[in-house]
Design a protein around this motif. Structure first.
Motif, PDB file in Angstrom:
ATOM      1  N   HIS A 145       0.844  -1.196   0.000  1.00  0.00           N
ATOM      2  CA  HIS A 145       0.000   0.000   0.000  1.00  0.00           C
ATOM      3  C   HIS A 145       0.878   1.244   0.000  1.00  0.00           C
ATOM      4  CE1 HIS A 145      -3.089   2.854   1.602  1.00  0.00           C
ATOM      5  NE2 HIS A 145      -3.865   2.131   0.816  1.00  0.00           N
ATOM      6  N   HIS A 146       0.317   2.342  -0.521  1.00  0.00           N
ATOM      7  CA  HIS A 146       1.136   3.555  -0.650  1.00  0.00           C
ATOM      8  C   HIS A 146       1.473   4.196   0.691  1.00  0.00           C
ATOM      9  CE1 HIS A 146      -2.298   6.228   0.155  1.00  0.00           C
ATOM     10  NE2 HIS A 146      -3.018   5.457  -0.653  1.00  0.00           N
ATOM     11  N   THR A 147       0.858   3.746   1.783  1.00  0.00           N
ATOM     12  CA  THR A 147       1.205   4.276   3.110  1.00  0.00           C
ATOM     13  C   THR A 147       2.334   3.494   3.766  1.00  0.00           C
ATOM     14  OG1 THR A 147      -0.514   2.894   4.119  1.00  0.00           O
ATOM     15  CG2 THR A 147      -1.134   5.132   3.489  1.00  0.00           C
ATOM     16  N   ALA A 148       2.918   2.532   3.055  1.00  0.00           N
ATOM     17  CA  ALA A 148       3.976   1.693   3.634  1.00  0.00           C
ATOM     18  C   ALA A 148       5.182   2.537   4.043  1.00  0.00           C
ATOM     19  CB  ALA A 148       4.394   0.626   2.629  1.00  0.00           C
ATOM     20  N   SER A 149       5.811   2.145   5.136  1.00  0.00           N
ATOM     21  CA  SER A 149       6.975   2.869   5.652  1.00  0.00           C
ATOM     22  C   SER A 149       8.237   2.438   4.918  1.00  0.00           C
ATOM     23  CB  SER A 149       7.134   2.596   7.149  1.00  0.00           C
ATOM     24  OG  SER A 149       7.448   1.225   7.364  1.00  0.00           O
ATOM     25  N   PRO A 150       9.307   3.239   5.005  1.00  0.00           N
ATOM     26  CA  PRO A 150      10.572   2.832   4.360  1.00  0.00           C
ATOM     27  C   PRO A 150      11.085   1.491   4.871  1.00  0.00           C
ATOM     28  CG  PRO A 150      10.641   5.152   4.965  1.00  0.00           C
ATOM     29  CD  PRO A 150       9.387   4.598   5.564  1.00  0.00           C
ATOM     30  N   GLY A 151      10.918   1.233   6.172  1.00  0.00           N
ATOM     31  CA  GLY A 151      11.392  -0.036   6.724  1.00  0.00           C
ATOM     32  C   GLY A 151      10.664  -1.239   6.165  1.00  0.00           C
ATOM     33  N   SER A 152       9.360  -1.098   5.906  1.00  0.00           N
ATOM     34  CA  SER A 152       8.604  -2.224   5.371  1.00  0.00           C
ATOM     35  C   SER A 152       8.933  -2.475   3.906  1.00  0.00           C
ATOM     36  CB  SER A 152       7.104  -1.978   5.534  1.00  0.00           C
ATOM     37  OG  SER A 152       6.681  -0.884   4.729  1.00  0.00           O
ATOM     38  N   ILE A 153       9.334  -1.439   3.181  1.00  0.00           N
ATOM     39  CA  ILE A 153       9.676  -1.590   1.774  1.00  0.00           C
ATOM     40  C   ILE A 153      11.121  -2.066   1.614  1.00  0.00           C
ATOM     41  CG2 ILE A 153       9.922  -0.418  -0.439  1.00  0.00           C
ATOM     42  CD1 ILE A 153       7.052  -0.717   0.374  1.00  0.00           C
ATOM     43  N   ILE A 154      12.043  -1.425   2.294  1.00  0.00           N
ATOM     44  CA  ILE A 154      13.464  -1.736   2.147  1.00  0.00           C
ATOM     45  C   ILE A 154      13.885  -2.886   3.052  1.00  0.00           C
ATOM     46  CG2 ILE A 154      15.800  -0.776   2.242  1.00  0.00           C
ATOM     47  CD1 ILE A 154      13.995   0.410   0.097  1.00  0.00           C
ATOM     48  N   GLY A 155      13.261  -2.987   4.224  1.00  0.00           N
ATOM     49  CA  GLY A 155      13.669  -3.936   5.252  1.00  0.00           C
ATOM     50  C   GLY A 155      14.184  -3.172   6.449  1.00  0.00           C
ATOM     51  N   GLY A 156      13.979  -3.711   7.630  1.00  0.00           N
ATOM     52  CA  GLY A 156      14.440  -2.995   8.817  1.00  0.00           C
ATOM     53  C   GLY A 156      14.169  -3.761  10.091  1.00  0.00           C
ATOM     54  N   GLY A 157      14.407  -3.072  11.211  1.00  0.00           N
ATOM     55  CA  GLY A 157      14.315  -3.668  12.533  1.00  0.00           C
ATOM     56  C   GLY A 157      15.682  -3.727  13.178  1.00  0.00           C
ATOM     57  N   LYS A 158      15.716  -4.040  14.488  1.00  0.00           N
ATOM     58  CA  LYS A 158      17.009  -4.159  15.169  1.00  0.00           C
ATOM     59  C   LYS A 158      17.854  -5.251  14.534  1.00  0.00           C
ATOM     60  CE  LYS A 158      15.655  -2.377  19.712  1.00  0.00           C
ATOM     61  NZ  LYS A 158      15.571  -2.662  21.165  1.00  0.00           N
ATOM     62  N   ASN A 159      17.238  -6.401  14.318  1.00  0.00           N
ATOM     63  CA  ASN A 159      17.864  -7.437  13.505  1.00  0.00           C
ATOM     64  C   ASN A 159      17.109  -7.422  12.183  1.00  0.00           C
ATOM     65  OD1 ASN A 159      19.148  -9.626  12.430  1.00  0.00           O
ATOM     66  ND2 ASN A 159      18.275 -11.137  13.826  1.00  0.00           N
ATOM     67  N   PRO A 160      17.576  -6.655  11.196  1.00  0.00           N
ATOM     68  CA  PRO A 160      16.773  -6.344  10.004  1.00  0.00           C
ATOM     69  C   PRO A 160      16.187  -7.569   9.318  1.00  0.00           C
ATOM     70  CG  PRO A 160      18.759  -5.023  10.030  1.00  0.00           C
ATOM     71  CD  PRO A 160      18.894  -6.010  11.148  1.00  0.00           C
ATOM     72  N   ARG A 161      14.900  -7.477   9.021  1.00  0.00           N
ATOM     73  CA  ARG A 161      14.183  -8.511   8.276  1.00  0.00           C
ATOM     74  C   ARG A 161      13.980  -8.048   6.844  1.00  0.00           C
ATOM     75  NH1 ARG A 161      11.929 -12.408  11.615  1.00  0.00           N
ATOM     76  NH2 ARG A 161      13.222 -12.479  13.501  1.00  0.00           N
ATOM     77  N   PRO A 162      13.796  -8.961   5.927  1.00  0.00           N
ATOM     78  CA  PRO A 162      13.612  -8.569   4.522  1.00  0.00           C
ATOM     79  C   PRO A 162      12.340  -7.762   4.316  1.00  0.00           C
ATOM     80  CG  PRO A 162      13.199 -10.918   4.841  1.00  0.00           C
ATOM     81  CD  PRO A 162      13.797 -10.407   6.107  1.00  0.00           C
ATOM     82  N   GLY A 163      12.438  -6.740   3.459  1.00  0.00           N
ATOM     83  CA  GLY A 163      11.292  -5.911   3.126  1.00  0.00           C
ATOM     84  C   GLY A 163      10.660  -6.349   1.819  1.00  0.00           C
ATOM     85  N   GLU A 164       9.758  -5.506   1.316  1.00  0.00           N
ATOM     86  CA  GLU A 164       9.018  -5.858   0.107  1.00  0.00           C
ATOM     87  C   GLU A 164       9.935  -6.016  -1.107  1.00  0.00           C
ATOM     88  OE1 GLU A 164       5.893  -6.610  -0.341  1.00  0.00           O
ATOM     89  OE2 GLU A 164       5.261  -6.284   1.726  1.00  0.00           O
ATOM     90  N   ILE A 165      11.004  -5.247  -1.195  1.00  0.00           N
ATOM     91  CA  ILE A 165      11.879  -5.363  -2.362  1.00  0.00           C
ATOM     92  C   ILE A 165      12.617  -6.699  -2.365  1.00  0.00           C
ATOM     93  CG2 ILE A 165      12.163  -2.868  -2.578  1.00  0.00           C
ATOM     94  CD1 ILE A 165      14.919  -3.141  -1.350  1.00  0.00           C
ATOM     95  N   SER A 166      12.895  -7.252  -1.182  1.00  0.00           N
ATOM     96  CA  SER A 166      13.527  -8.573  -1.112  1.00  0.00           C
ATOM     97  C   SER A 166      12.512  -9.676  -1.339  1.00  0.00           C
ATOM     98  CB  SER A 166      14.217  -8.751   0.242  1.00  0.00           C
ATOM     99  OG  SER A 166      15.253  -7.801   0.421  1.00  0.00           O
TER     100      SER A 166
END
Length: 364
Positions: free
Chosen positions: A286-307
């Motif tokens: 969705h267009h409201t997605a955050s950068p972390g959800s698209i690129i990946g993120g977190g303290k121990n980064p998890r894969p985002g939508e691009i992965s």
């Protein structure tokens, strides 16, 4: 109970990014006030395993020691996350209290989450861990939750066993019983998937009538792996065209199937009935997605939508509505086909080889 001079060592593993690290679970039971401490840089989910392990041991018919229990997850400089250490911790406690003796443990790697009744629940990342274990030490025996057995058995060169309950695993280690063993049959699985039409989700490029110019553009994008932007008024079929783009992409190779499945296993999105993904991914955040959800993120980064869209299609509908920092963050992954997420704890790299399809309405 008497003294417990035995220091129990059980082998396990964890993942950080797309890498697997072996973890040595050390358990010491000593005299003192009853307490249960876990050290070695555990996160809250690992600390909560004290209550799960306590109840699982009692409800499986074993004695839980009323002593001072110290569990060390070595190496201590790697952050441990998730509930996958429940099973090795429980095994270590039973060894330290001399309720279990086994010569198999030296070559056994175990992971699994325990429920309060002693049953073993599935954990994410099994496919990734099995692949890296087979690559680094093929002599190891990998004991996993029964629900993860089919997933782990896809990796050749490693012995994989699945357990449904703590009692089953203890019986196997004592030589009093066998665990379910399965060898991956890739051709049979591939035939099963195609026979059941599980790869074909019904969205075929041939369903589109008309739209010759748009279809020609998509064919060129599919042939060359190009990104594409669809511009047109609402209701002209932009989303319909984008959803059918994967149907004209070449079939995934085995290596690509394995890479996509590892990412989905790591994210906990691998379907239970299909341990490997044969179809090209299609992701539409969705267009409201955050950068972390698209690129990946977190303290121990998890894969985002691009992965998650690797070797497939990432569709951004209403492209101008996405936050600017999200669109800016896509530049480097689009160019390098890989995304590197840096945190204070280290850098983590994930594949990001996808076709970007954008859709937007024309300017008024």
């Amino acid at each position: 109970m008497g003294e417990y001079p035995v220091l129990a060592i059980v082998h396990s593993c964890c993942y950080m990014g797309m890498e697997t690290h072996f973890v040595r679970v050390e358990v010491d039971v000593s005299p003192g006030l009853p307490c249960f401490n876990i050290v070695g840089l555990p996160n809250p989910a690992v600390r909560e395993s004290t209550e799960r392990v306590r109840s699982a041991i009692k409800n499986s018919g074993f004695d839980f020691p009323l002593r001072r229990i110290t569990v060390n997850l070595a190496p201590a400089d790697i952050r441990k996350e998730g509930a996958l250490f429940d099973l090795p911790i429980a095994i270590g406690i039973l060894i330290a209290t001399k309720q279990l003796t086994s010569e198999k443990l030296e070559h056994v790697v175990t992971v699994g989450e325990l429920s309060l009744d002693g049953s073993i629940c599935p954990v994410p990342g099994i496919l990734l861990m099995a692949a890296n274990i087979a690559k680094s030490n093929s002599e190891k025996v990998f004991v996993v939750p029964k629900d993860n057995l089919e997933e782990a058995s896809l990796i050749s060169g490693i012995k994989v066993f699945g357990g449904h309950h703590l009692q089953e695993v203890i019986g196997y280690l004592q030589g009093k019983g066998d665990l379910q063993h399965q060898t991956g049959n890739l051709e049979k699985l591939r035939k099963k998937l195609f026979d059941n039409d599980e790869v074909d989700v019904g969205l075929d490029f041939s369903d589109i009538k008309g739209q010759k110019q748009a279809k020609r553009a998509l064919e060129i994008a599919a042939a060359g792996g190009h990104n594409i932007l669809l511009v047109g008024p609402p209701g002209t079929g932009k989303t319909m065209l984008a959803k059918r783009l994967p149907s004209i992409l070449p079939p995934l190779t085995w290596d690509e199937c394995l890479e996509v499945s590892k990412i989905y296993s790591l994210a906990g999105l691998l379907p239970k009935n299909n341990p490997i993904i044969f179809s090209r991914p299609f992701r539409s955040p969705h267009h409201t997605a955050s950068p972390g959800s698209i690129i990946g993120g977190g303290k121990n980064p998890r894969p985002g939508e691009i992965s998650l869209a690797t070797h497939g299609v990432l569709f951004l509908d209403e492209l101008p509505e996405f936050h600017r920092d999200v669109l800016e963050a896509l530049r480097q992954p689009l160019e390098e086909k890989i995304v590197t997420i840096t945190r204070t704890s280290g850098s983590f790299s994930y594949p990001a080889n996808f076709i970007l399809v954008g859709a937007m309405n024309p300017c008024p």
